[in-house]
Design a protein around this motif. Sequence first.
Motif, PDB file in Angstrom:
ATOM      1  N   ARG A 147       0.896  -1.191   0.074  1.00 18.35           N
ATOM      2  CA  ARG A 147       0.045  -0.071   0.040  1.00 18.35           C
ATOM      3  C   ARG A 147       0.973   1.254   0.036  1.00 18.35           C
ATOM      4  O   ARG A 147       0.391   2.412  -0.528  1.00 18.35           O
ATOM      5  N   LYS A 148       1.941   1.346   0.703  1.00 20.00           N
ATOM      6  CA  LYS A 148       2.779   2.593   0.912  1.00 20.00           C
ATOM      7  C   LYS A 148       4.278   2.071   0.609  1.00 20.00           C
ATOM      8  O   LYS A 148       4.568   1.021   0.543  1.00 20.00           O
ATOM      9  N   LEU A 149       4.833   3.233   0.434  1.00 20.75           N
ATOM     10  CA  LEU A 149       6.296   3.089   0.049  1.00 20.75           C
ATOM     11  C   LEU A 149       7.257   2.228   1.088  1.00 20.75           C
ATOM     12  O   LEU A 149       8.007   1.281   0.805  1.00 20.75           O
ATOM     13  N   LYS A 150       6.833   2.154   2.367  1.00 18.26           N
ATOM     14  CA  LYS A 150       7.194   1.435   3.390  1.00 18.26           C
ATOM     15  C   LYS A 150       7.138   0.063   3.168  1.00 18.26           C
ATOM     16  O   LYS A 150       8.105  -0.935   3.227  1.00 18.26           O
ATOM     17  N   ASN A 151       5.982  -0.517   2.623  1.00 18.89           N
ATOM     18  CA  ASN A 151       6.138  -1.946   2.302  1.00 18.89           C
ATOM     19  C   ASN A 151       6.767  -2.274   1.180  1.00 18.89           C
ATOM     20  O   ASN A 151       7.198  -3.244   1.115  1.00 18.89           O
ATOM     21  N   VAL A 152       7.231  -1.361   0.242  1.00 25.06           N
ATOM     22  CA  VAL A 152       8.065  -1.722  -0.884  1.00 25.06           C
ATOM     23  C   VAL A 152       9.329  -1.991  -0.284  1.00 25.06           C
ATOM     24  O   VAL A 152      10.345  -2.808  -0.646  1.00 25.06           O
ATOM     25  N   LEU A 153       9.960  -0.962   0.584  1.00 25.47           N
ATOM     26  CA  LEU A 153      11.251  -0.824   1.018  1.00 25.47           C
ATOM     27  C   LEU A 153      11.843  -2.055   1.863  1.00 25.47           C
ATOM     28  O   LEU A 153      12.974  -2.578   1.898  1.00 25.47           O
ATOM     29  N   LYS A 154      10.754  -2.550   2.603  1.00 23.30           N
ATOM     30  CA  LYS A 154      10.892  -3.760   3.282  1.00 23.30           C
ATOM     31  C   LYS A 154      11.400  -4.975   2.499  1.00 23.30           C
ATOM     32  O   LYS A 154      11.668  -5.869   3.168  1.00 23.30           O
ATOM     33  N   LYS A 155      11.185  -5.112   1.298  1.00 22.32           N
ATOM     34  CA  LYS A 155      11.334  -6.366   0.498  1.00 22.32           C
ATOM     35  C   LYS A 155      12.478  -6.071  -0.381  1.00 22.32           C
ATOM     36  O   LYS A 155      12.759  -6.930  -1.061  1.00 22.32           O
ATOM     37  N   LEU A 156      13.140  -4.869  -0.100  1.00 29.74           N
ATOM     38  CA  LEU A 156      14.475  -4.556  -1.158  1.00 29.74           C
ATOM     39  C   LEU A 156      15.643  -5.156  -0.394  1.00 29.74           C
ATOM     40  O   LEU A 156      15.915  -4.576   0.773  1.00 29.74           O
ATOM     41  N   PRO A 157      16.364  -5.878  -0.790  1.00 30.01           N
ATOM     42  CA  PRO A 157      17.628  -6.415  -0.112  1.00 30.01           C
ATOM     43  C   PRO A 157      18.654  -5.165   0.261  1.00 30.01           C
ATOM     44  O   PRO A 157      18.989  -4.351  -0.708  1.00 30.01           O
ATOM     45  N   GLY A 158      19.167  -5.201   1.472  1.00 30.78           N
ATOM     46  CA  GLY A 158      19.928  -4.027   1.929  1.00 30.78           C
ATOM     47  C   GLY A 158      19.455  -2.960   2.384  1.00 30.78           C
ATOM     48  O   GLY A 158      20.019  -2.087   2.861  1.00 30.78           O
ATOM     49  N   LEU A 159      18.113  -2.875   2.412  1.00 34.06           N
ATOM     50  CA  LEU A 159      17.236  -1.750   2.884  1.00 34.06           C
ATOM     51  C   LEU A 159      16.474  -2.231   4.179  1.00 34.06           C
ATOM     52  O   LEU A 159      16.325  -3.270   4.136  1.00 34.06           O
ATOM     53  N   GLU A 160      16.439  -1.270   5.132  1.00 33.38           N
ATOM     54  CA  GLU A 160      15.727  -1.524   6.296  1.00 33.38           C
ATOM     55  C   GLU A 160      15.013  -0.465   6.761  1.00 33.38           C
ATOM     56  O   GLU A 160      15.398   0.791   6.538  1.00 33.38           O
ATOM     57  N   VAL A 161      13.728  -0.534   7.162  1.00 37.95           N
ATOM     58  CA  VAL A 161      12.829   0.602   7.634  1.00 37.95           C
ATOM     59  C   VAL A 161      12.418   0.175   9.006  1.00 37.95           C
ATOM     60  O   VAL A 161      11.974  -0.857   9.429  1.00 37.95           O
ATOM     61  N   ASP A 162      12.638   1.132   9.994  1.00 41.23           N
ATOM     62  CA  ASP A 162      12.261   0.842  11.359  1.00 41.23           C
ATOM     63  C   ASP A 162      10.844   1.442  11.648  1.00 41.23           C
ATOM     64  O   ASP A 162      10.173   2.053  10.792  1.00 41.23           O
ATOM     65  N   ARG A 163      10.297   1.249  12.995  1.00 40.34           N
ATOM     66  CA  ARG A 163       8.968   1.642  13.257  1.00 40.34           C
ATOM     67  C   ARG A 163       8.772   3.180  13.124  1.00 40.34           C
ATOM     68  O   ARG A 163       7.699   3.732  13.130  1.00 40.34           O
ATOM     69  N   ASP A 164      10.049   4.069  13.449  1.00 38.54           N
ATOM     70  CA  ASP A 164       9.927   5.419  13.371  1.00 38.54           C
ATOM     71  C   ASP A 164       9.947   6.031  11.970  1.00 38.54           C
ATOM     72  O   ASP A 164      10.123   7.071  11.880  1.00 38.54           O
TER      73      ASP A 164
END
Length: 888
Positions: A147-164
């Motif tokens: 739904r959002k960019l956050k959901n995309v980034l979590k699936k990219l290797p080498g990238l991490e998105v925290d809860r903040d």
Amino acid sequence: MIKCLNSFIKFVFIFSIFSLTTFIYAQQVNFTGSIKNKSNNPLQGANVLLLPKSKNISPSFGSTNKDGLFSIKVFSDEVYELAITFIGYVTIKKNIKFSEENFVNNYVLEESVNELEEVVLNYKPSIQIKKDTTVYNVDGFINGKERKLKNVLKKLPGLEVDRDGNVFFKEKKVNKVLVEDKVFFNGKTKLAVENIPADVVDEIQMIEDHHEISFLKGLKDSGDLVMNIKLRENKKKFIFGDIELGLGIKDRYRLHPSVFKYSPKVLVNAIGDYNNTYNRSFTISDYFGFEGDVSKEKINDIFNSSVVKFLQKKDYYKNNHLFGGFNIQVNPNSKNEFRFFTLQLKDESNSKTNDLNIYRTNQSIEQREQELYNDNSIKLVKLHYKYTPDKNTVLKLQSFLEYSNLKGNNTNYSKSANGIFDYDNGNTSTNEIFNFNGSFNKWFSEKHTSTVDFNYSNKKLNSNEYWQSDDNLFFQEIPIVEDNFYNVFGTEVNKLINLELELKHYFRLTRADLVTFGLSNIVKSRSIITSNGQKETGGIKTIFDDYINDFRTNFLETKFSLGYKRYFGNVSLNTNLNYSNVLWKDVITTDNHNFLTTKLLPSIFIEWELSENKKIKLGYSKSISPSIPVDRLPNSRILDFNQVYVGNKNLDLSSQDRLLFTYSSFKSYGLSSYFNAGYRKIERAFTKENIFDGIYGITSPLQLEKESKGYEASLRFKYNRRYWYLALTNSYYLRDTPVVFNSTEANSTTKSINSNLSFKTNLEEFPNFEVEIKNGYFFSKTPFFKNNSYSLDLDMATEYDYNDWKFKAYYIFNFFKNKSRSNSTNFNQINGSVFYRKEDSPWEYGIELRNITNDKVKTSNTNTINRYYERSVYVFPITVMFNVYYKL
């Protein structure tokens, strides 16, 4: 319970490391080789992609170094699709299976018929790696449910998105977000990842050492990590955002609209927030982002500002928050860019703290309770213009205006051997800041580039403070007049005018040699007027004679610099020599004081790129720090009812030597490791002299001939797979500082040891879990005082998307123990939410719960130059919110 938890942590750690070690060495082998053209010339930057046939194995990828060599970890006895690409050459594609031993293969690429034609591969996933840019084609990683960019980034290797909402790439935090090469709102990641729709994103570019002005790349190191979002062709013009409405028990409410309009020439962003919950829309990170690029010299001023001190107070049990922000960026053509950005904040909050103060001079103990009410308003405006008449010339102009009005009123209770007192105190401060800066950048030729940077700032601070009590609780050094009611006040007017000009010329001798010439001037004019006094019951207002400061200072620093940068293959040498001339004149009512010195300040940094993702850095630098003008005030100031601060006009400057070593080995999938070690030595360090009797005392800045030393080291391992990762970080910090207690010189030693173990999953069809365990040991020692404390933090979270439902739950546990005093506290908090949204529906409904256990107090410790204190803070109570979202 704690012993069991510690045993469990040790078991998980040992088991995880053993399992991972076994897994890594039992199943993975090295695939190495070379890639050349038919003329036997190595091809640097050729992409090597290995796409496994099995869905249970993550893809592997890499690129060749300057010698055309590559090395990639793969799993044995697995079939991969190999794809080797290089622009202008025919792509090699074949299936390959690796044996249990290391596998070596060399490849020769043939030139394509059209050398200018870029090779496009229709494979999934898709990753292109250049020297400083990694490009993700998101279609290779998403399934359409995001739904959002956050959901995309979590699936990219080498990238991490925290809860903040922070984004990390190669363990480094992203500094700025761009959309189609233009700054998105304030450039911070939180708004971008939580608002940009997933279906508009075509590519994600992670750019290391990003430069807004392209021809400066390779000339100066920015250190910025930028995420640039490329949009799909049919999504170049769109409006997105949402409107959130929340109502909760005990009259809780929240209204949060956010609207973003994007087009190639015009970007408009508007965001608002009106709530009485625990949420705040504006943070210290946002404030720094609004300030823009800040030098190391300015950071101290910003952190000491009243605005930042307000933003640092995150713990409150009551809050009313009103926030609005608006941003418009117009690019009428390729030459001009206009930007207007403004925000306003109105915040009322209540907080309550219980402090156990231990004064380090004589180990006197004070229990202090404080009930604080804050009423703060902040207005910020920024105007930006960028002119690019041609690709070799860039002019940037920017103005910044800030107005803030901050009010705080406290009721206090103090209990110590000196007595039991109730008193009120408060502070009102207004800040007016105007800042204008500009830069002119010109590329003349391959050999010559010049830059000019200019900054002007005008700051004015007015502050009023008071202490009120029925009792004469004040320090005996303060000339209090006996009265039925005691009302002591303090005023401060602080004005600063600052001018900075920096000229630099870059001369590239060869492709491997760069010489930099620099000249900079900093001119500051500052006035500080302070006073303390007493308002008597009869209306008489008395100003204390020894508590009047009328101080003016003029400061000038001229700096000449010569830099040389040289590349030796994969090794770069960067040296710089600054000749600094510092002059200031303090004008005091009864006396003047002049200071003049010259210093040579060298720095040298060596970076060795062992491979594309493996680097070693070693550096040394020498710098100077002039004393803070407010510390050079000649007379006294009241800091609190029990503490007086006396300035020292003889302070000058200190110098610092720093050594730094870093090693990094990064893999998107596999084991990454990072090591950092640092040492700093400060000569003629600034310290404080503390003369205390019980809880009452005088503090004065002091400069000793002794050195202050600091050591730090950290080691981090991270094993990353496509659907989970495990990370372990250990850090050590030691500082040895000279101090003076009651006219006796001593050393103050502070140590901290921290460990962090985290595990996180990123599954698509199953619940995801995140666990983080932090251990912290803190030790402080002087000949008069010793303290040893321990803290344990456990943070657990789970998220699960099931059909149209979205579930989240968080558990926070904090344990604190003061071993020196044999006391301990613990804190628990459970948060959760359930949301429902039908696919393709603009509406979303849910319930959000915070602090379900309704724990009220959280304890931590802090060490200052004259006291150690444990602070118990009252946190926001249980909150239940019913939310409705409408997605634009």
